[in-house]
Design an enzyme around this catalytic site. Sequence first.
Site, PDB file in Angstrom:
ATOM      1  N   ARG A  84       0.854  -1.185   0.000  1.00 21.54           N
ATOM      2  CA  ARG A  84       0.000   0.000   0.000  1.00 21.54           C
ATOM      3  C   ARG A  84       0.891   1.235   0.000  1.00 21.54           C
ATOM      4  NH1 ARG A  84      -2.393   3.053   4.708  1.00 21.54           N
ATOM      5  NH2 ARG A  84      -3.830   4.498   3.739  1.00 21.54           N
ATOM      6  N   HIS A 129      -3.023  10.880   0.735  1.00 19.77           N
ATOM      7  CA  HIS A 129      -2.488  10.683   2.091  1.00 19.77           C
ATOM      8  C   HIS A 129      -1.828  12.002   2.525  1.00 19.77           C
ATOM      9  CE1 HIS A 129      -1.007   7.437   5.085  1.00 19.77           C
ATOM     10  NE2 HIS A 129      -0.666   8.601   5.601  1.00 19.77           N
ATOM     11  N   GLU A 174      -7.547   8.470   6.376  1.00 20.68           N
ATOM     12  CA  GLU A 174      -7.826   9.068   7.681  1.00 20.68           C
ATOM     13  C   GLU A 174      -8.474  10.452   7.649  1.00 20.68           C
ATOM     14  OE1 GLU A 174      -4.345   8.876  10.147  1.00 20.68           O
ATOM     15  OE2 GLU A 174      -4.508   6.715  10.374  1.00 20.68           O
ATOM     16  N   ASN A 316      -7.151   1.939   9.928  1.00 21.78           N
ATOM     17  CA  ASN A 316      -5.815   2.133  10.491  1.00 21.78           C
ATOM     18  C   ASN A 316      -5.979   2.063  11.996  1.00 21.78           C
ATOM     19  OD1 ASN A 316      -4.988   2.589   7.906  1.00 21.78           O
ATOM     20  ND2 ASN A 316      -4.625   4.775   8.173  1.00 21.78           N
ATOM     21  N   TYR A 318      -4.079   1.691  15.775  1.00 18.08           N
ATOM     22  CA  TYR A 318      -2.836   1.779  16.537  1.00 18.08           C
ATOM     23  C   TYR A 318      -3.070   1.624  18.034  1.00 18.08           C
ATOM     24  CZ  TYR A 318      -0.441   3.512  12.355  1.00 18.08           C
ATOM     25  OH  TYR A 318       0.108   3.617  11.108  1.00 18.08           O
ATOM     26  N   GLU A 385      -3.383  -0.082   8.141  1.00 19.59           N
ATOM     27  CA  GLU A 385      -2.180   0.303   8.892  1.00 19.59           C
ATOM     28  C   GLU A 385      -2.293  -0.250  10.297  1.00 19.59           C
ATOM     29  OE1 GLU A 385      -1.270   4.528   9.110  1.00 19.59           O
ATOM     30  OE2 GLU A 385      -1.673   4.773   6.972  1.00 19.59           O
TER      31      GLU A 385
HETATM   32  C1  GBH Z   1      -1.170   7.154  10.803  1.00 17.09           C
HETATM   33  O1  GBH Z   1      -2.037   7.932  11.553  1.00 17.09           O
HETATM   34  C2  GBH Z   1      -0.852   7.835   9.496  1.00 17.09           C
HETATM   35  O2  GBH Z   1      -1.717   7.384   8.474  1.00 17.09           O
HETATM   36  C3  GBH Z   1       0.578   7.682   9.060  1.00 17.09           C
HETATM   37  O3  GBH Z   1       0.862   8.565   8.022  1.00 17.09           O
HETATM   38  C4  GBH Z   1       1.485   7.889  10.252  1.00 17.09           C
HETATM   39  O4  GBH Z   1       2.846   7.877   9.900  1.00 17.09           O
HETATM   40  C5  GBH Z   1       1.197   6.802  11.251  1.00 17.09           C
HETATM   41  O5  GBH Z   1      -0.131   6.857  11.649  1.00 17.09           O
HETATM   42  C6  GBH Z   1       2.016   6.894  12.533  1.00 17.09           C
HETATM   43  O6  GBH Z   1       1.703   8.060  13.228  1.00 17.09           O
HETATM   44  O7  GBH Z   1      -3.185  11.998  21.078  1.00 17.09           O
HETATM   45  O8  GBH Z   1      -4.028  14.098  20.303  1.00 17.09           O
HETATM   46  O9  GBH Z   1      -1.718  13.553  19.954  1.00 17.09           O
HETATM   47  C7  GBH Z   1      -2.278   7.477  12.855  1.00 17.09           C
HETATM   48  C8  GBH Z   1      -3.333   8.319  13.503  1.00 17.09           C
HETATM   49  C9  GBH Z   1      -2.268  10.192  14.492  1.00 17.09           C
HETATM   50  C10 GBH Z   1      -3.961   8.991  15.648  1.00 17.09           C
HETATM   51  C11 GBH Z   1      -1.817  10.836  15.787  1.00 17.09           C
HETATM   52  C12 GBH Z   1      -3.549   9.668  16.919  1.00 17.09           C
HETATM   53  C13 GBH Z   1      -2.474  11.559  17.938  1.00 17.09           C
HETATM   54  C14 GBH Z   1      -3.568  12.362  18.549  1.00 17.09           C
HETATM   55  N1  GBH Z   1      -2.878   8.901  14.737  1.00 17.09           N
HETATM   56  N2  GBH Z   1      -2.938  10.957  16.679  1.00 17.09           N
HETATM   57  S1  GBH Z   1      -3.115  13.055  20.084  1.00 17.09           S
END
Ligand code: GBH
Length: 488
Positions: A84, A129, A174, A316, A318, A385
Amino acid sequence: YSTCVPKQRRTFPEDFIFGVSTASYQIEGAWNLDGKGENIWDYLTHNHVEAIADLSNGDIAADSYHNYLRDVEMLRELGVNAYRFSLSWSRILPTGFANYINKAAIDYYNNLINELLKYNIKPVVTLYHWDLPQKLQELGGFGNPLIADWFEDYARVAFQYFGDRVKFWITINEPKEICLDGYGSTAKAPMLNASGIGEYICAKNLIIAHAKAYHAYSNDFKATQGGVCGITFSVSSAQPLTSSEEDAIALEIHNQGEWAIYSDPIYSKEGGFPKEFSERIALKSLQQGYPRSRLPAYTEEEKDFVRGTSDFFGVNHYSGSLVSAVTSNNFVVPSFNDDVGVSYYTPEEWPRSVSSWLTQMPNSLNITLTRLRDRYDNPEIYITENGWSTYQGLNDDTRVNYMRAAWESALDALDAGINLKGYMAWSLMDNFEWREGYSERFGLYEVDFEDPARTRTPRKSAFVYKQLISTREVDHDYDPDSQSVMTI
Ligand code: GBH
């Protein structure tokens, strides 16, 4: 681990797709080569150097523009079924508009796609993206409803030039991060910070843009090209802190704000924004003196246009947290956080990555997938992801632990009948981690950013993922050492 050995050996189905993900601005570099136009991350990193933790930028990044053959070699080493990656809008259309198509960009992506197909690796292509052409941003970006036309035009170019070989399209990566981080706060470019306003205008314009691209594909390309087209959302895993009624409501509102505000219009039976969250914003808006809701409504016609416009659900995933109700603050300055009105807890014992927001919640993937199954009647789901951050270094045991737990959780989901079709790890290699620059590493392969050649070296997790893909089983005892040699 010995206390929770799985009852029987469980395997991922033969047709389950394993892949890895990247994104154009994070890996390509070549920011101004061969006719590429400026995008919002070029603009931000060049004009607000201090916005990036280590004052870096993506001018060269992992230099995949020049290293794509090595990238494909790494994919072959891992043995993935899919790759991807995303297309750079301003590389393909330097003005942002479809008046002029940059031949060098078409060549670059053709070369990459053809190289993938040579080795039977399925290209999974994200159209957007986060790297919007800067001119389109100056015209309002996702704050301007015309974005839907501009995005459709761009999507048609991609379908036309690459759709004979690309059969798996993701329109947008996202929505929440684009809208909330980019328009409602300062977390991402364009750092608009129109708090409580911008994220909601974006939320509607962006999903209509997605729907336009989807209709373009299904009306004019699908019959001849035969692919699928969908969208990908970030969905974290949330559980209520207590069993109280208040926390159950808090969880539902959190889910509506974090992802359902983007996904309900596409996947729910009713269409449009989720009810309770919309009502909250409408009420607060009135209390704050706005003559109308800060959340623009979908018309009935728009609801029909958007509903059903995805062939799968891209996730995605995490992190996770526990959610509980708080008494609303009724800030004078409106904000998304105030509109949602919940608080978040992370128990001490959950492992932490080097990213402040990323912790390892037990069974988080299955919790997330179960929620999506229940809300949307068991849609076809791809994990597009999933990953973990570390500092530099090849020994990434914390990533290995995180990924194994995620795979066990995915197997639980499959056992429960969840329609999960594939898993893509973030990321193939270290890359420009947005406002964190190169200080947080997500790669299965380490990239040496000091080295002009941007040498890539497999981490422990790369060996572990390779073994999972070839055996389709999670082997908790496999412990590749630093002498391990990667082969194709
Ligand atoms: C992904 O987003 C992206 O698609 C990718 O490009 C990126 O490199 C990867 O994650 C790693 O970060 O707690 O208020 O600080 C993940 C989505 C982005 C969700 C950061 C949580 C933090 C919010 N995440 N976000 S906060």
